[in-house]
Design a protein around this motif. Structure first.
Motif, mmCIF file in Angstrom:
data_model
loop_
_atom_site.group_PDB
_atom_site.id
_atom_site.type_symbol
_atom_site.label_atom_id
_atom_site.label_comp_id
_atom_site.label_asym_id
_atom_site.label_seq_id
_atom_site.Cartn_x
_atom_site.Cartn_y
_atom_site.Cartn_z
ATOM 1 N N HIS A 104 0.827 -1.213 0.000
ATOM 2 C CA HIS A 104 0.000 0.000 0.000
ATOM 3 C C HIS A 104 0.856 1.255 0.000
ATOM 4 N N VAL A 105 1.971 1.230 0.705
ATOM 5 C CA VAL A 105 2.877 2.387 0.696
ATOM 6 C C VAL A 105 3.321 2.682 -0.732
ATOM 7 N N ARG A 106 3.741 1.631 -1.443
ATOM 8 C CA ARG A 106 4.243 1.824 -2.809
ATOM 9 C C ARG A 106 3.145 2.306 -3.751
ATOM 10 N N ASN A 107 1.940 1.771 -3.568
ATOM 11 C CA ASN A 107 0.841 2.168 -4.446
ATOM 12 C C ASN A 107 0.347 3.587 -4.163
ATOM 13 N N SER A 108 0.340 3.959 -2.879
ATOM 14 C CA SER A 108 -0.214 5.257 -2.486
ATOM 15 C C SER A 108 0.569 6.430 -3.047
ATOM 16 N N VAL A 109 1.877 6.292 -3.079
ATOM 17 C CA VAL A 109 2.699 7.441 -3.444
ATOM 18 C C VAL A 109 2.414 7.908 -4.869
ATOM 19 N N HIS A 110 2.074 6.985 -5.751
ATOM 20 C CA HIS A 110 1.860 7.370 -7.151
ATOM 21 C C HIS A 110 0.648 8.290 -7.295
ATOM 22 N N GLY A 111 -0.412 7.984 -6.523
ATOM 23 C CA GLY A 111 -1.589 8.846 -6.577
ATOM 24 C C GLY A 111 -1.294 10.243 -6.068
ATOM 25 N N SER A 112 -0.531 10.313 -4.988
ATOM 26 C CA SER A 112 -0.186 11.635 -4.433
ATOM 27 C C SER A 112 0.673 12.427 -5.401
ATOM 28 N N LEU A 113 1.645 11.780 -6.009
ATOM 29 C CA LEU A 113 2.506 12.475 -6.961
ATOM 30 C C LEU A 113 1.687 13.044 -8.126
ATOM 31 N N LYS A 114 0.739 12.255 -8.608
ATOM 32 C CA LYS A 114 -0.080 12.703 -9.736
ATOM 33 C C LYS A 114 -0.960 13.878 -9.350
ATOM 34 N N ARG A 115 -1.628 13.767 -8.190
ATOM 35 C CA ARG A 115 -2.534 14.854 -7.772
ATOM 36 C C ARG A 115 -1.771 16.135 -7.467
ATOM 37 N N LEU A 116 -0.591 16.006 -6.907
ATOM 38 C CA LEU A 116 0.215 17.181 -6.572
ATOM 39 C C LEU A 116 0.937 17.752 -7.793
ATOM 40 N N GLY A 117 0.983 16.982 -8.873
ATOM 41 C CA GLY A 117 1.644 17.456 -10.084
ATOM 42 C C GLY A 117 3.142 17.573 -9.926
ATOM 43 N N THR A 118 3.746 16.588 -9.276
ATOM 44 C CA THR A 118 5.174 16.636 -8.989
ATOM 45 C C THR A 118 5.777 15.251 -9.159
ATOM 46 N N ASP A 119 7.093 15.181 -9.227
ATOM 47 C CA ASP A 119 7.748 13.872 -9.308
ATOM 48 C C ASP A 119 8.473 13.511 -8.008
ATOM 49 N N TYR A 120 8.296 14.341 -6.965
ATOM 50 C CA TYR A 120 8.858 13.993 -5.657
ATOM 51 C C TYR A 120 8.042 14.658 -4.557
ATOM 52 N N ILE A 121 8.034 14.018 -3.402
ATOM 53 C CA ILE A 121 7.374 14.553 -2.202
ATOM 54 C C ILE A 121 8.462 14.850 -1.190
ATOM 55 N N ASP A 122 8.460 16.058 -0.648
ATOM 56 C CA ASP A 122 9.526 16.438 0.286
ATOM 57 C C ASP A 122 9.443 15.651 1.593
ATOM 58 N N LEU A 123 8.235 15.489 2.128
ATOM 59 C CA LEU A 123 8.056 14.810 3.417
ATOM 60 C C LEU A 123 6.793 13.969 3.333
ATOM 61 N N TYR A 124 6.970 12.648 3.480
ATOM 62 C CA TYR A 124 5.848 11.708 3.323
ATOM 63 C C TYR A 124 5.595 11.033 4.660
ATOM 64 N N TYR A 125 4.424 11.308 5.234
ATOM 65 C CA TYR A 125 4.075 10.779 6.550
ATOM 66 C C TYR A 125 3.168 9.550 6.443
ATOM 67 N N GLN A 126 3.298 8.647 7.400
ATOM 68 C CA GLN A 126 2.222 7.701 7.655
ATOM 69 C C GLN A 126 1.233 8.431 8.556
ATOM 70 N N HIS A 127 0.007 8.596 8.077
ATOM 71 C CA HIS A 127 -0.965 9.450 8.746
ATOM 72 C C HIS A 127 -1.361 8.924 10.128
ATOM 73 N N ARG A 128 -1.562 7.628 10.213
ATOM 74 C CA ARG A 128 -1.813 6.962 11.489
ATOM 75 C C ARG A 128 -1.126 5.601 11.447
ATOM 76 N N VAL A 129 -0.580 5.184 12.559
ATOM 77 C CA VAL A 129 0.111 3.897 12.625
ATOM 78 C C VAL A 129 -0.921 2.772 12.530
ATOM 79 N N ASP A 130 -0.651 1.804 11.663
ATOM 80 C CA ASP A 130 -1.526 0.649 11.497
ATOM 81 C C ASP A 130 -1.092 -0.437 12.484
ATOM 82 N N PRO A 131 -1.913 -0.736 13.494
ATOM 83 C CA PRO A 131 -1.500 -1.716 14.505
ATOM 84 C C PRO A 131 -1.389 -3.137 13.960
ATOM 85 N N LYS A 132 -1.915 -3.375 12.771
ATOM 86 C CA LYS A 132 -1.874 -4.722 12.200
ATOM 87 C C LYS A 132 -0.593 -4.985 11.412
#
Length: 329
Positions: A104-132
């Protein structure tokens, strides 16, 4: 605007939280949001905070519109967490469960890059820790994104001290984002000391107590329909009555200093250390300009001691019971 460092990432001393331009706080004016982001840069505020969850998806797109043609002038932070496979922009009911898996980490980044119109993200957070999912798996995948150049720095949001330690052992964590303000001081017990021990920057969100400390509303009825604060534990019933006294004390001290309550609240966060970069959110240029001026407000030792001594304790939890289970994990 003064600059600060989150580990090895240099940003403006005050950032801009963009969430309210698209989600959770009632009605929003997208054009005003775009103009607010562009005005931020004119004021020297280059650190923008967004997330896939905001909208969902629509806030990243708004930020992408606003920064077009000036991308390298901004430092963009965004976040992943919940599955967006079937998400419809603007419809929270279509958001899937949280997922901290490497896939999911690998898949998620592509959507963010496309929506932001950029080829890199300066700071990428995990929004909430997944206990699983072990944090080591999540951060390992984030480290791969850094190696690929898609992400430059890694962050965690609302993580517990021990989780931060485990994550940092896999790959350096640049910043931890957690709610922190004059009425949310629990990070002082463990999270903030852990960040300082490890040399991790700290990004307080909601430094204005979701606008309450700024005096921008005094009752749920003052808020738009659909604003999640209308039912928040701190904004209703007996808790609201108690917390109005806290906001009144902030206003009193601010008036004596010749500043707005919002400026006092932000200045207090800034005074807690050079390793803190608050990200007050707003969807209007007027409030942005007021907030930016907080960087020049000087609080003396006597001011800080008075605030500690005179401010009443907050009443109520930050979130409802379900929300509280997602933080400090």
């Amino acid at each position: 605007m003064k600059q600060r460092r989150l580990r090895d990432l240099e940003v403006s001393a005050i950032g801009l939280g963009c969430m309210g331009m698209s989600a959770f706080y009632g009605s929003a004016d997208e054009e005003e949001g775009v103009k607010t982001i562009q005005r931020a840069l004119e004021l020297g505020i280059d650190f923008l905070d967004t997330a896939q969850m905001y909208g969902p998806l629509t806030n990243e797109s708004l930020v992408g519109r606003a920064i077009k043609g000036r991308r390298d002038a901004y430092v963009i932070a965004t976040k992943f967490n919940y599955r967006m496979d079937n998400a419809v922009p603007g419809d929270m009911s279509t958001v899937g469960p949280q997922d901290g898996s490497a896939e999911h980490v690998r898949n998620s980044v592509h959507g963010s890059l496309k929506r932001l119109g950029t080829d890199y993200i300066d700071l990428y957070y995990q929004h909430r820790v997944d206990p699983k999912v072990p944090i080591e798996e999540t951060v390992g995948a984030l480290a791969e994104l850094v190696a690929e150049g898609k992400v430059r720095h890694i962050g965690l949001s609302e993580a517990a001290a021990e989780t931060i330690r485990r994550a940092h052992a896999v790959h350096p964590i640049t910043a931890v984002q957690t709610e922190y303000s004059l009425w949310t001081r629990d990070p002082e017990a463990e999270v903030l000391p852990t960040c300082r021990e490890l040399g991790i920057g700290f990004v307080p969100y909601s430094p204005l107590g979701r606008g309450f400390l700024a005096g921008r509303f005094a009752s749920p009825e003052d808020l738009d329909e659909g604003d999640f604060r209308r039912t928040g534990p701190r904004f209703t019933g007996e808790n609201l009555k108690a917390n109005l006294g806290l906001a009144e004390k902030v206003k009193e001290i601010a008036q004596e200093k010749g500043v707005t309550p919002a400026q006092l609240a932000i200045a207090w966060v800034l005074a807690q250390g050079e390793d803190l970069v608050p990200i007050p959110g707003t969807k209007r240029r007027t409030y942005l300009e007021q907030n930016a001026a907080a960087a020049d407000v000087e609080l003396t030792k006597d001011d800080l001691a008075r605030i500690d001594a005179e401010l009443p304790k907050v009443a109520g939890e930050r979130y409802d019971e379900a929300g509280m289970r997602t933080v400090n994990r």
